[in-house]
Scaffold this active site. Structure first.
Site, PDB file in Angstrom:
ATOM      1  N   TYR A   1       0.858  -1.181   0.000  1.00 22.53           N
ATOM      2  CA  TYR A   1       0.000   0.000   0.000  1.00 22.53           C
ATOM      3  C   TYR A   1       0.892   1.229   0.000  1.00 22.53           C
ATOM      4  CZ  TYR A   1      -3.483   3.454   1.483  1.00 22.53           C
ATOM      5  OH  TYR A   1      -4.307   4.555   1.552  1.00 22.53           O
TER       6      TYR A   1
ATOM      7  N   ASP B   1       9.272   2.966   0.263  1.00 26.68           N
ATOM      8  CA  ASP B   1       8.154   3.595   0.963  1.00 26.68           C
ATOM      9  C   ASP B   1       8.237   3.168   2.423  1.00 26.68           C
ATOM     10  OD1 ASP B   1       5.860   4.525   2.071  1.00 26.68           O
ATOM     11  OD2 ASP B   1       4.491   3.603   0.615  1.00 26.68           O
TER      12      ASP B   1
ATOM     13  N   LYS C   1       3.506   8.886   9.185  1.00 28.60           N
ATOM     14  CA  LYS C   1       3.228   8.238  10.467  1.00 28.60           C
ATOM     15  C   LYS C   1       4.176   8.676  11.596  1.00 28.60           C
ATOM     16  CE  LYS C   1       0.358   4.875   8.256  1.00 28.60           C
ATOM     17  NZ  LYS C   1       0.469   4.140   7.021  1.00 28.60           N
TER      18      LYS C   1
END
Ligand SMILES: *Cc1c(COP(=O)(O)O)cnc(C)c1O
Length: 431
Positions: A144, A232, A260
């Protein structure tokens, strides 16, 4: 105001917001039932509006690492907010966060801050296309990378729960420049590829570590054809190691994306990497990217505070706790004949039902399709342990999960596993 229940609030939200949520996985769509509506959180705990306390392993899907409402982060936020919440001009705070990130990850020579992980990955792709003057990108099935058009193809996390592998509303022309390949197999690339984007440890299809040679193989293939390698690290960055994936695997990427952890629970993202590549960004180069709230002073104050509090020793502590919890949960589940494999890398782990190790999304889907997770999830939740309401999310152990809470979690897992097993088999399902 009279006290409303979880159900009353969620029903009111559902009339006003699609699915009652602002991000799909929160809706309980893949586990059934009504979400708990959070009133507040502290340390390892969240409290719902009915006053029920849960040991929380969602931790904002990895945005929280020190624990909820850590007083050091909260005071950094209030001090920053008192000085104004956004200016539209450079600040010392954004420089400090940039220095903290680039001093820990050797491959990050320059970076740009964004407001979310999605913007960071979307920008990384645009930079790679602008730098290489090529269009195609390679991503891996089940990884994702946020919700931008070209990356919502065969994605993990909440997207993985949908009936079709891709999102509606994405033009075929956008999706067609994304090549999707199985994780953990080094592909043969060609000179049409601008970039390969990968989660160096896949954490959105459950937790799937890279097999030996996978990341190094990607590095070599990218070099052979002149494509850029993008790590990522929106989940893994500053969570799996002081210096991120590069430190653990010895592979340096051309571009990195973060989110995050680096915002300490406030909205943020970052894209960084080689300075010759980063300098294609406007105002230096021709690749445009911008943001009214980018480098927001409150978010950077929170993020810098968190990064300053994380030391190399923190990661040993995190890993030790995750190892203890993963092994403990796996053991008590197997003892009650609920077949499960705990897969872990550093402080990140997830549980796959069945006994087969999972190395890619096809295998992850096979485990999820057994349909055990909804039973296990609710058996845990009703006993006061909040796991993510989706079978493809990782379990986030943070620095606030002390041994007492870990032991409690393992005890609860034993009772929950029995209940889940009984309900699963009486629904006449079998492994
Ligand atoms: C969460 C996540 C994103 C998207 O970040 P948002 O802040 O939710 O937009 C991108 N990549 C990975 C690996 C993620 O886990």
């Amino acid at each position: 105001m009279e006290m409303l229940t979880n159900k009353e609030l969620f029903e009111a939200s559902s009339r006003l917001m699609p699915g009652g949520v602002n991000s799909p996985v929160r809706s309980f769509g893949s586990v059934g039932g009504t979400p708990y509506v959070v009133e507040k959180a502290t340390g390892p705990f969240v409290f719902d509006v009915e006053g029920k306390r849960y040991i929380d392993y969602v931790q904002s899907y990895g945005a929280i690492i020190l624990g909820h409402a850590d007083p050091r982060v909260t005071s950094a936020i209030t001090e920053a907010a008192a000085k104004g919440t956004s200016y539209g001009a450079p600040t010392p705070g954004e420089l400090e966060l940039a220095q903290l990130i680039s001093s820990r990850v050797a491959g990050v020579e320059m970076l740009r801050l964004t407001s979310s992980g999605t913007e960071a990955t979307m920008t990384a792709i645009r930079i790679a296309r602008g730098f290489t003057k090529r269009d195609k990108i390679v991503k891996f099935d089940g990884c994702y990378h946020g919700h931008s058009d070209g990356l919502l193809v065969h994605a993990g996390s909440g997207v993985a729960n949908m009936v079709v592998p891709d999102s509606g509303g994405v033009p075929a022309s956008m999706a067609s420049s994304t090549v999707v390949l199985p994780y953990n197999e080094v592909p043969e690339l060609d000179e049409t590829i601008a970039a390969v984007i990968v989660e160096p440890v896949a954490a959105n299809m459950g937790l799937v570590p890279p097999q030996d040679g996978f990341l190094a193989g990607l590095r070599a293939e990218c070099d052979r054809v002149g494509a850029l390698l993008i790590f990522d690290e929106v989940i893994t960055g500053f969570r799996i190691a002081f210096g991120g994936a590069e430190e653990n695997f010895g592979v340096v990427a051309d571009l990195y994306t973060f989110g995050k952890v680096i915002g300490g629970g406030l909205p943020i993202g970052a894209v960084g990497g080689r300075s010759d590549v980063m300098e294609v960004l406007a105002p230096v180069g021709p690749v445009y990217q911008a943001g009214t709230l980018s480098g927001n002073p409150v978010a950077t104050a929170a993020g810098s505070t968190v990064l300053r509090l994380l030391e190399p020793a923190s990661y040993l502590m995190l890993e030790g706790r995750a190892k203890y919890l993963a092994a403990g949960m796996e053991k008590v589940m197997l003892e009650v004949d609920l077949e499960v494999v705990a897969q872990r890398h550093g402080p990140l782990f997830s549980l796959f039902f069945g006994l087969a190790p999972v190395g890619n999304f096809e295998q992850a889907r096979a485990s999820v399709s057994k349909g055990v997770y909804p039973y296990f999830f609710h058996a845990m939740l009703s006993r006061g342990v909040a796991l993510a309401p989706g079978p493809y999310e990782a379990i986030f152990v943070g620095l606030s999960h002390d041994w007492e809470q870990l032991d409690r979690t393992i005890d609860i897992t034993q009772a929950a596993a029995k209940e889940a097993r009984d309900k699963y088999f009486s629904a006449s399902k079998k492994f």
